[in-house]
Design a protein around this motif. Structure first.
Motif, PDB file in Angstrom:
ATOM      1  N   UNK A   7       1.131  -1.247   0.143  1.00  0.00           N
ATOM      2  CA  UNK A   7      -0.173   0.010   0.298  1.00  0.00           C
ATOM      3  C   UNK A   7       0.802   0.998   0.034  1.00  0.00           C
ATOM      4  N   UNK A   8       1.781   1.281  -0.515  1.00  0.00           N
ATOM      5  CA  UNK A   8       3.551   2.536  -0.083  1.00  0.00           C
ATOM      6  C   UNK A   8       2.682   3.135  -1.594  1.00  0.00           C
ATOM      7  N   UNK A  13       3.306   0.014  -6.045  1.00  0.00           N
ATOM      8  CA  UNK A  13       2.946  -1.481  -6.585  1.00  0.00           C
ATOM      9  C   UNK A  13       3.253  -1.286  -8.394  1.00  0.00           C
ATOM     10  N   UNK A  14       3.279  -1.975  -8.732  1.00  0.00           N
ATOM     11  CA  UNK A  14       3.264  -2.640 -10.309  1.00  0.00           C
ATOM     12  C   UNK A  14       2.982  -3.478 -10.359  1.00  0.00           C
ATOM     13  N   UNK A  15       2.034  -4.033 -11.601  1.00  0.00           N
ATOM     14  CA  UNK A  15       1.280  -4.713 -12.052  1.00  0.00           C
ATOM     15  C   UNK A  15       1.710  -5.788 -12.139  1.00  0.00           C
ATOM     16  N   UNK A  16       1.819  -7.418 -11.514  1.00  0.00           N
ATOM     17  CA  UNK A  16       2.720  -8.494 -11.584  1.00  0.00           C
ATOM     18  C   UNK A  16       3.258  -8.780 -12.598  1.00  0.00           C
ATOM     19  N   UNK A 341      -2.563   3.538  -0.180  1.00  0.00           N
ATOM     20  CA  UNK A 341      -2.466   4.059  -1.571  1.00  0.00           C
ATOM     21  C   UNK A 341      -3.174   2.225  -2.172  1.00  0.00           C
ATOM     22  N   UNK A 342      -4.474   3.314  -3.407  1.00  0.00           N
ATOM     23  CA  UNK A 342      -4.571   1.759  -3.975  1.00  0.00           C
ATOM     24  C   UNK A 342      -4.954   2.767  -5.650  1.00  0.00           C
ATOM     25  N   UNK A 343      -3.357   2.357  -5.510  1.00  0.00           N
ATOM     26  CA  UNK A 343      -2.987   2.417  -6.656  1.00  0.00           C
ATOM     27  C   UNK A 343      -3.997   1.789  -8.114  1.00  0.00           C
TER      28      UNK A 343
END
Ligand code: PMP
Length: 366
Positions: A7-8, A13-16, A341-343
């Motif tokens: 949740x940074x 987070x990037x798409x797996x 953070x929920x990008x």
């Protein structure tokens, strides 16, 4: 391999799928026999990467023909200086250019402070009196018709607010920092003179800053001390290749653009993001322990700050969440509390896991 729900606020987070593709191309980018990290920025292969990235971004965001897309370095923070340097117009009488800033959080406050170094920056409205928990009303701003631009930060990452409505700036160009909402929903680019953002939240790795700027604002008559490399004209004329660009970062951004296109573009992204945010806000709104800190009408779809009211409980929550695989929920160091953070790349399952964890924590600590 265990991946956490991250949740940074950024880097984030990037798409797996993107990470897997980058891993598979790490040693040999599509038959080149080398990594993108190793190739010349003047090579045909890299030219293909940057041109395709720009074309995909233009398509996703619907960037009109008369706007330039620049892939730059220096973070969003360098733009706090580059914007006044490029857009403030010295007056014939020798006085400096002027700009109106709407201060709705730490990032617009920093940008405002920086702009004052170069010209006459005015604060047209501020929500600091309310602890930046809301966005100043777009209809009651004190804007000057002769300003060189009006500046906003459209999504304030720390306080979790987002403009529900854009100010009407007439003929004065609107400049928007969209770092923490870039490509999370469709935007009408033609309403802005310039939008920009650091990539490290919704788009790619840290080190790439994207500027989308209208042609008439890419000019030679910038403030005279503007470093050559910080002139939009320099980078626009060189196709962002005036010097060595952040090649690998641009490549990853390009993969993320494809990932978004394959998933229905920005309209579909908005639907997913609204749905995801609703899951978290619905829980927060009925919780007896946790409380969201942003005004309801101005809540961000991307950054969700919340508190329990007790510093000790907040710290315990963050530590226990981390142990449960829910990473980086600590609020920004300037405000404390928590922030999720929920990008784009945060799956709905991550938010559902967070809400289940919050329910359990609430039951145990009520
Ligand atoms: N603007 C916003 C809205 C941000 O969230 C941030 C970073 N979190 C910045 C600017 C500064 O970005 P950078 O670290 O890339 O300079």
């Amino acid at each position: 391999m265990a991946r956490v729900y991250n949740f940074s606020a950024g880097p984030a987070v990037l798409p797996e799928e993107v990470l897997r593709q980058a891993a598979s191309e790490m040693l040999d980018y599509r038959g080149c026999g080398m990594s993108v990290m190793e190739m010349s920025h003047r090579s045909a292969a890299f030219k293909g990467i940057i041109e395709e990235a720009e074309a995909d971004l233009r398509e996703l965001l619907g960037v009109p023909e008369n706007y330039r897309v620049l892939f730059l370095q220096g973070g969003a923070t360098l733009q706090f200086a580059a914007i006044p340097m490029n857009l403030m117009r010295p007056r014939p009488d020798g006085s400096s250019g002027t700009a109106d800033y709407i201060v709705s959080g730490s990032w617009s406050k920093k940008a405002f402070k920086e702009a004052k170094l170069y010209g006459e920056a005015r604060c047209a409205a501020s929500s600091e009196d309310g602890g930046f928990s809301y966005v100043p009303d777009a209809d009651s701003l004190d804007l000057s018709p002769d300003a060189d631009y009006v500046y906003i930060c459209q999504n304030e990452t720390i306080y979790g607010t987002r403009y529900p409505k854009l100010p009407d700036t007439g003929n004065v160009p609107l400049v928007s920092d969209v770092s923490s909402m870039f490509l999370s929903e469709p935007m009408d680019v033609s309403r802005y003179g310039l939008i920009y953002g650091g990539a490290q939240k919704n788009i790619g790795p840290a080190g790439v800053t994207i500027v989308v700027v209208r042609d008439d604002l890419v000019r030679d008559d910038v403030l005279p001390f503007t470093p050559t490399i910080m002139r939009y004209k320099t980078q626009a004329d060189a196709g962002s290749l005036s010097n060595t660009p952040p090649c690998y970062g641009i490549y990853i951004c390009g993969l993320v653009f494809k990932w978004l296109k394959e998933r229905g573009g920005l309209e579909a992204a908005r639907e997913r993001n609204e749905e995801k945010a609703r899951v978290l806000y619905d829980y927060l709104d009925q919780s007896k322990l946790f409380k969201g800190t942003a005004r309801r009408e101005d809540r961000s779809l991307m950054n969700v700050p919340f508190v329990t009211g007790s510093d000790e409980l907040d710290a315990r929550f963050v530590a226990e969440a981390k142990a449960a695989g829910l990473e980086s929920l600590k609020g920004h160091r300037s405000v404390g509390g928590m922030r999720a953070s929920i990008y784009n790349a945060m799956p709905r399952e991550g938010i559902e896991a967070l809400v289940r964890f919050m329910e359990r924590f609430e039951a145990e600590n009520r």
